[in-house]
Design a protein around this motif. Sequence first.
Motif, PDB file in Angstrom:
ATOM      1  N   THR A 277       0.959  -1.020  -0.036  1.00  0.00           N
ATOM      2  CA  THR A 277       0.324  -0.290  -0.121  1.00  0.00           C
ATOM      3  C   THR A 277       0.335   1.279  -0.209  1.00  0.00           C
ATOM      4  O   THR A 277       1.333   1.483   0.840  1.00  0.00           O
ATOM      5  CB  THR A 277      -1.369  -0.119   0.951  1.00  0.00           C
ATOM      6  N   ILE A 278       0.878   2.376  -0.736  1.00  0.00           N
ATOM      7  CA  ILE A 278       1.533   3.439  -1.025  1.00  0.00           C
ATOM      8  C   ILE A 278       0.987   4.295  -0.160  1.00  0.00           C
ATOM      9  O   ILE A 278      -0.297   4.919   0.642  1.00  0.00           O
ATOM     10  CB  ILE A 278       0.999   3.858  -2.061  1.00  0.00           C
ATOM     11  N   LYS A 279       1.771   4.494   1.352  1.00  0.00           N
ATOM     12  CA  LYS A 279       1.639   5.810   2.003  1.00  0.00           C
ATOM     13  C   LYS A 279       2.035   6.444   1.533  1.00  0.00           C
ATOM     14  O   LYS A 279       3.504   6.528   2.721  1.00  0.00           O
ATOM     15  CB  LYS A 279       1.953   4.391   3.521  1.00  0.00           C
ATOM     16  N   PHE A 280       2.137   7.815   1.759  1.00  0.00           N
ATOM     17  CA  PHE A 280       2.687   9.170   1.941  1.00  0.00           C
ATOM     18  C   PHE A 280       1.730  10.445   2.502  1.00  0.00           C
ATOM     19  O   PHE A 280       0.424  10.487   1.386  1.00  0.00           O
ATOM     20  CB  PHE A 280       3.444   9.330   0.468  1.00  0.00           C
ATOM     21  N   GLU A 281       1.989  11.066   2.650  1.00  0.00           N
ATOM     22  CA  GLU A 281       1.196  12.177   3.409  1.00  0.00           C
ATOM     23  C   GLU A 281       1.535  14.041   3.071  1.00  0.00           C
ATOM     24  O   GLU A 281       2.837  13.830   3.044  1.00  0.00           O
ATOM     25  CB  GLU A 281       0.824  12.487   4.657  1.00  0.00           C
ATOM     26  N   HIS A 282       1.172  14.956   2.980  1.00  0.00           N
ATOM     27  CA  HIS A 282       1.643  15.966   3.564  1.00  0.00           C
ATOM     28  C   HIS A 282       2.120  16.385   4.823  1.00  0.00           C
ATOM     29  O   HIS A 282       1.625  16.016   5.641  1.00  0.00           O
ATOM     30  CB  HIS A 282       0.169  17.006   2.976  1.00  0.00           C
ATOM     31  N   ASP A 283       3.314  16.930   4.702  1.00  0.00           N
ATOM     32  CA  ASP A 283       4.073  17.769   6.045  1.00  0.00           C
ATOM     33  C   ASP A 283       4.512  18.400   6.021  1.00  0.00           C
ATOM     34  O   ASP A 283       4.021  19.787   5.384  1.00  0.00           O
ATOM     35  CB  ASP A 283       4.679  16.206   6.374  1.00  0.00           C
TER      36      ASP A 283
END
Length: 261
Positions: A248-254
């Motif tokens: 699963t692709i898991k990236f966020e704005h930080d």
Amino acid sequence: MKTSIYKRLGKAFFYLAFAKALLITTSCKSDHLQLTKISSSQTHIDSTLQSVVQIDEYIAPFKKSLDAQMDEQLSFNPASMNKNDYKYNTPIGNMLAAIVREQGAPIYKSRTGKDIDVVLLNHGGIRAGMPAGPVTMRRAYEIMPFDNEITIVELTGEKMNELINYIIDRKKAHPFDGMQIILNADNSVNMVTIQNKPLDKDKIYTVATSDYLYSGGDDMSFFKDAPMVKIDYKIRNATIDYFKKVDTIKFEHDNRFEVLD
């Protein structure tokens, strides 16, 4: 072992070219040929261009096989990502920067014994978004259609300062990793860190980027004449390899780049 689709297509085109050359050679009987007229025509490659049945039939099995490879699910993306989701950093940009580090760092380390300090790509290089749902090889080609290669550059502290000022001046979500840039509300610098430490002007930093940016693309002149190493790894291929190894692709704005209120 099955011959790859690319080799089969290559052989087919070779035979067609050879036959054409043979036809031209054997049909020229006269020793006294003279050019009398040159004419030309223009063919527009658009929706009005009609397909050739024989060619369509010939490539159909190759296209079917290639489409199957391109549309096979490699991973899953739970939330839509686009390069304009946020002003200063985006999940898709953070993903690409992280992929360049994760996939490129072990190769660079094995060849030089050095680590990558920072990754910097460009906002304009992201050519498509990632909708929520299955992630395929085709999606990787759409996001990164260019053959740009991972290039690791050695920058002095002075040049690194130019890189940081470039990001600050542009105020755009250029994908980067390994740094944090915090600006005050009046756009003055509040804090800049590299690997959680202040910029050291006496240090040589290693920056992973693309060969396009290293050559001055997007006005990134701070890379000019800096020592560099290519690791023979396209960013798109690194992206595909990453997709294959994660469920699963898991990236966020930080907060790696932000302006305080």
